[in-house]
Design a protein around this motif. Structure first.
Motif, PDB file in Angstrom:
ATOM      1  N   ARG A  29      -4.156   5.144   7.929  1.00  5.67           N
ATOM      2  CA  ARG A  29      -3.013   4.838   7.072  1.00  5.67           C
ATOM      3  C   ARG A  29      -2.178   3.730   7.725  1.00  5.67           C
ATOM      4  N   GLU A  30      -1.833   3.973   8.994  1.00  3.29           N
ATOM      5  CA  GLU A  30      -1.018   3.007   9.728  1.00  3.29           C
ATOM      6  C   GLU A  30      -1.370   3.094  11.204  1.00  3.29           C
ATOM      7  N   VAL A  31      -1.492   1.943  11.839  1.00  4.99           N
ATOM      8  CA  VAL A  31      -1.763   1.873  13.274  1.00  4.99           C
ATOM      9  C   VAL A  31      -0.529   1.342  13.990  1.00  4.99           C
ATOM     10  N   ARG A  32      -0.025   2.105  14.955  1.00  9.96           N
ATOM     11  CA  ARG A  32       1.060   1.696  15.838  1.00  9.96           C
ATOM     12  C   ARG A  32       0.644   2.064  17.256  1.00  9.96           C
ATOM     13  N   PHE A  33       1.170   1.337  18.233  1.00 12.95           N
ATOM     14  CA  PHE A  33       0.813   1.663  19.610  1.00 12.95           C
ATOM     15  C   PHE A  33       1.413   2.986  20.072  1.00 12.95           C
ATOM     16  N   ASP A  34       2.373   3.492  19.342  1.00 12.10           N
ATOM     17  CA  ASP A  34       2.902   4.809  19.700  1.00 12.10           C
ATOM     18  C   ASP A  34       2.262   5.920  18.873  1.00 12.10           C
TER      19      ASP A  34
END
Length: 414
Positions: free
Chosen positions: A265-270
């Protein structure tokens, strides 16, 4: 969607054979007799043409573009999921993960379902007759978790001893596995009975359907299993295609196995959030044209009809078995009461590989070796067998040619 090249109202074997270009070729100057269908099936013209049309007219990546070609490719790819779901009577298209085949499907269950649940002392139950793809993944996750793999026995006829399988469904078993049809013996296993016993004990059941879907209608709801794996290239489709059906509650609870594009859905480094099943298990660019071809293969099966396919194949199986029994010193490995058209055998005083090599010179394609089933070979006390596996596009005349060739090469080796 392309219509099948023929739509037989009766089982007309010559009209059907005309749809399979490769069957008309020669090998070593002899008409081809292709009896290696359990390894991979031949492809009818509608499958070949559907893939050709896709690359000529619709080639684009799926789910990543709003342009016309991307929409057409996505519609075709997701249409294949719909068709496969109906083909095996899955309750929902969203319970069908598209894979490269049964091996990937089985590994997905091993690492995403089984491994997070296994602890030291737990067990996975399989059978002696399984293909390596229904053994090795369980061994790998068992080694990582401290679990063990148990194998239910078979008898000398090549039939699963059901009461012993059931007796081995002890509390430490967290997953049970069985092939619906043996790739070596042709044995049809009592999957519904096994599933019923597993449900009583709260044990999930995986069924390897690779050798079943080319020969019989499959209804995963009627079978009552938890996971069902299939391979496209054994059912008239292209290589690199297949599927895993799984109950929705399992898919929702399973973490992704592969990571990459299109499963998020969404990629974030956190932290990354993942798509819903089945897409969270389908990272990267899939075999789009392959699934277009598999969709056409399903159409072809339905145009012929499984009732006609089953009747013809059972006639071929009975006839080939009868003819093989005429050969002195020939031993058939696996004579279950219910079989699909697979016959493994040996001839006294010969080696399976030698027979297969010489048969190839006569234009006959059969399989020799352990057939990715070492434990089964060990059970029967043989290093390998010769395997003749038939399909609905084969004929009695081909069986006769096979027997003539077999008698000829037997004489050369004796």
């Amino acid at each position: 969607m392309n219509a099948p090249a023929t739509t037989p109202t009766v089982f007309d074997i010559q009209r059907i054979r005309a749809d399979f270009p490769l069957l008309s070729r020669t090998v070593h100057g002899k008409p081809l007799v292709y009896f290696d269908n359990a390894n991979t099936s031949q492809k009818p013209l509608p499958v070949i043409e559907a893939m050709n049309e896709h690359y000529r007219e619709h080639n684009a990546n799926v789910s990543r573009a709003v342009h016309q070609l991307g929409e057409e490719a996505t519609a075709a790819y997701e249409g294949a999921r719909d068709k496969l779901a109906r083909f095996i009577n899955a309750p929902s298209r969203n319970e069908l993960v598209l894979t490269s085949g049964t091996t990937q499907a089985t590994n997905l269950v091993a690492y995403s379902y089984a491994l997070p649940r296994l602890q030291p002392g737990d067990a996975i139950l399989t059978t002696v007759m399984e293909h390596h793809a229904n053994i090795v993944p369980w061994q790998l996750v068992a080694q990582r978790s401290g679990a063990t793999v148990k194998a239910a026995p078979i008898d000398q006829r090549g039939e699963l001893i059901l009461e012993q399988y059931v007796a081995m469904l002890t509390p430490e078993v967290k997953l049970a596995c069985v092939s619906q049809v043996s790739n070596v013996l042709g044995t049809v296993n009592p999957v519904r009975e096994i599933a019923r016993e597993c449900r009583k004990r709260g044990i999930a059941l995986l069924v390897d359907g690779s050798q079943a879907v080319p020969h019989r209608p499959v209804d995963v709801q009627a079978l009552g299993c938890d996971f069902y794996a299939l391979t496209g290239h054994k059912m008239l489709g292209p290589t690199g295609t297949g599927a895993l059906w799984a109950r929705r509650e399992h898919l929702d609870a399973m973490p992704p196995f592969f990571g990459g594009g299109e499963m998020i859905r969404e990629v974030r480094f956190d932290g990354t959030s993942f798509a819903e099943a089945p897409h969270k298990f389908e990272a990267g660019t899939p075999n789009i044209a392959g699934f277009v071809g598999l969709s056409a293969a399903i159409d072809y099966y339905q145009s012929v009809g499984f009732e006609a396919i089953h009747a013809w194949e059972q006639q071929l199986l009975a006839y080939a078995t009868e003819r093989l029994r005429e050969i002195p010193g020939l031993r058939i490995i696996g004579e279950a009461a219910e079989k699909e058209p697979v016959i493994s055998f040996l001839i006294d005083g010969t080696q399976a590989t030698d027979l297969a090599t010489l048969l190839d010179l006569q234009g006959v394609a059969v399989r020799s070796g352990h057939h990715c089933a070492h434990p089964l070979m060990q059970f029967f006390g043989v290093p390998s067998t010769l395997r003749a596996s038939l399909a609905f596009y084969n004929t009695r005349e081909e069986v006769d040619a096979f027997i003539v060739a077999l008698l000829k090469v037997r004489k050369l080796l004796m």
